[in-house]
Motif scaffolding. Structure first.
Motif, PDB file in Angstrom:
ATOM      1  N   UNK A  18      66.019  60.392  65.491  1.00 32.06           N
ATOM      2  CA  UNK A  18      66.042  59.952  64.098  1.00 32.06           C
ATOM      3  C   UNK A  18      64.699  60.083  63.380  1.00 32.06           C
ATOM      4  N   UNK A  19      63.569  59.959  64.087  1.00 32.68           N
ATOM      5  CA  UNK A  19      62.269  60.054  63.427  1.00 32.68           C
ATOM      6  C   UNK A  19      62.041  61.448  62.849  1.00 32.68           C
ATOM      7  N   UNK A  52      66.815  53.816  63.436  1.00 38.57           N
ATOM      8  CA  UNK A  52      66.934  53.065  64.678  1.00 38.57           C
ATOM      9  C   UNK A  52      66.739  53.975  65.880  1.00 38.57           C
ATOM     10  N   UNK A  53      66.914  53.419  67.068  1.00 41.53           N
ATOM     11  CA  UNK A  53      66.743  54.224  68.278  1.00 41.53           C
ATOM     12  C   UNK A  53      67.808  55.306  68.393  1.00 41.53           C
ATOM     13  N   UNK A 105      57.305  52.555  67.956  1.00 39.08           N
ATOM     14  CA  UNK A 105      58.258  52.885  69.009  1.00 39.08           C
ATOM     15  C   UNK A 105      59.372  53.783  68.506  1.00 39.08           C
ATOM     16  N   UNK A 106      59.734  53.640  67.235  1.00 36.58           N
ATOM     17  CA  UNK A 106      60.852  54.397  66.701  1.00 36.58           C
ATOM     18  C   UNK A 106      60.452  55.776  66.183  1.00 36.58           C
ATOM     19  N   UNK A 107      59.155  56.093  66.222  1.00 30.33           N
ATOM     20  CA  UNK A 107      58.672  57.388  65.733  1.00 30.33           C
ATOM     21  C   UNK A 107      58.121  58.171  66.915  1.00 30.33           C
ATOM     22  N   UNK A 108      58.686  59.343  67.148  1.00 31.85           N
ATOM     23  CA  UNK A 108      58.238  60.192  68.247  1.00 31.85           C
ATOM     24  C   UNK A 108      56.783  60.608  68.023  1.00 31.85           C
ATOM     25  N   UNK A 155      72.301  60.610  68.817  1.00 26.07           N
ATOM     26  CA  UNK A 155      72.163  59.668  67.696  1.00 26.07           C
ATOM     27  C   UNK A 155      73.137  60.066  66.597  1.00 26.07           C
ATOM     28  N   UNK A 156      73.440  59.112  65.726  1.00 20.82           N
ATOM     29  CA  UNK A 156      74.360  59.338  64.618  1.00 20.82           C
ATOM     30  C   UNK A 156      73.588  59.314  63.316  1.00 20.82           C
ATOM     31  N   UNK A 157      73.934  60.221  62.416  1.00 21.76           N
ATOM     32  CA  UNK A 157      73.317  60.271  61.072  1.00 21.76           C
ATOM     33  C   UNK A 157      74.438  60.067  60.067  1.00 21.76           C
TER      34      UNK A 157
END
Length: 372
Positions: free
Chosen positions: A181-182, A148-149, A262-265, A70-72
């Motif tokens: 990301x989460x 996002x994902x 869905x976007x939060x582990x 993922x990109x930050x």
């Protein structure tokens, strides 16, 4: 789970005192940075992908779609033109983009398709040697987060609340960053709420100082004349600003901790409960500050009123004492030929003695009754 067992230690260091250490609020970005982008990095398997120079958002997203991770992207006060390209690249909703650019938003959590948009208010305690009617006690900023994902975008407004130190701490814990990301969203929420806790402690000291001044007896154990009401009112206004940052955020933190997303582990979600708990405690503290300042302000006004009444009683008492010689002198100043004892050798000292005795009697009576 062992993978995130040390989550708290990784994202939240020992809480510094804002009165002694402002290192948690470092510079916003390098002045040489040619755009609003503070940092842009790709993280794969919890580790930052090394590059020779700063990666552009377009190139970073291309790498993520090709190799995973993922990109930050971190931005500071971007203009609409600067943010429009990033918004198009990541498919951000126009309403969320408008809020992120214009700032001055309430803390909130909104979902747009496959993106979570979160707004945090950052609070910084402003050091001051003495609390005055014009003292700025808290300074606010904003952090908007797009989750996002495979991307995480932060948009900051205000000169405080840099996330650079937080990014470095997260990079030192690859197991945590591997959650995606989460994990970054939780770290930012935890960082912001920790700032609230530290600011609340500092504001508590200011309120204690004012409370001590108001309720400390004056000289001789008499009622204090209180302090400048404008100082208390200014402190109350700053607490209200603090309240506006804390209160609206409680519901979003509860949603993140209670509702599966869905976007939060799932392994990260449980830690939002701790953030929500700390936030609830800060909210109770701030509400208590507001009520306490109302009581202090009312007590201060009551003390000022009591002090004014005491002054009026003293003035009235001395006027009553002075009225006796004034009346006697007025009577004997009328210059009639037939006045009592005007031709008696001891008339003057007798009249003066009687006047003095009467004045002393009035003074003693008024003092015994607490008027003097």
């Amino acid at each position: 789970m062992s993978m995130i067992r040390d989550l708290r230690a990784a994202v939240r260091p020992s809480r510094p005192s804002l009165r002694k250490d402002t290192g948690a609020y470092d510079a916003t970005r390098d002045p040489s940075t040619p755009s609003a982008v503070v940092d842009c990095a790709v993280y794969r398997d919890g580790r930052r992908v090394p590059t020779e120079q700063q990666t552009s958002p377009h190139e970073a997203m291309r790498q993520v779609r090709r190799d995973g991770g993922f990109v930050w992207i971190g931005l500071h006060e971007p203009s609409e033109a600067e943010f429009s390209g990033i918004a198009a690249e990541f498919g951000l909703h126009p309403l969320a983009v408008e809020d992120a650019v214009q700032a001055h938003q309430r803390p909130k959590l909104e979902r747009y398709d496959d993106t979570l948009f979160t707004v945090f208010k950052t609070i910084h305690y402003v050091e001051h040697d003495e609390l005055t009617a014009n003292s700025e006690i808290v300074e606010t900023g904003e952090v908007m987060c797009f989750t996002g994902r495979d991307f995480f975008i932060t948009v900051r407004h205000g000169g405080q609340g840099s996330l650079r130190a937080l990014r470095h701490r997260l990079q030192d814990d690859p197991e945590l960053l591997a959650k995606g990301p989460s994990a970054v969203l939780h770290a930012i929420a935890d960082h912001v709420v920790d700032g609230y806790v530290a600011v609340a402690d500092a504001v508590q000291d200011d309120i204690d100082e004012v409370e001590t001044e108001v309720f400390t007896p004056g000289r001789g154990g008499k009622v204090s004349r209180g302090v400048d009401s404008a100082r208390i009112y200014q402190l109350k206004r700053e607490v209200l600003e603090f309240k506006r940052a804390v209160a609206p955020l409680l519901r979003p933190m509860q949603l993140l901790s209670e509702r599966p997303m869905r976007l939060v582990d799932p392994d990260i979600q449980k830690y939002f409960r701790d953030v929500a708990d700390h936030l609830a405690r800060v909210q109770e503290q701030v509400l208590g500050f507001d009520e306490l300042l109302n009581s202090i302000l009312q007590a201060n006004l009551a003390q000022a009123s009591v002090a004014q009444n005491e002054d009026m009683r003293k003035i009235t008492s001395w006027a009553a004492i002075i009225a006796v010689p004034t009346m006697v002198c007025g009577v004997y100043g009328m210059n009639f030929d037939y006045m009592p004892e005007t031709h008696w050798r001891f008339g003057y000292p007798v009249i003066m003695a009687v006047t003095g005795v009467i004045c002393m009697g009035i003074h003693r009576t008024l003092k015994r009754n607490g008027w003097l």
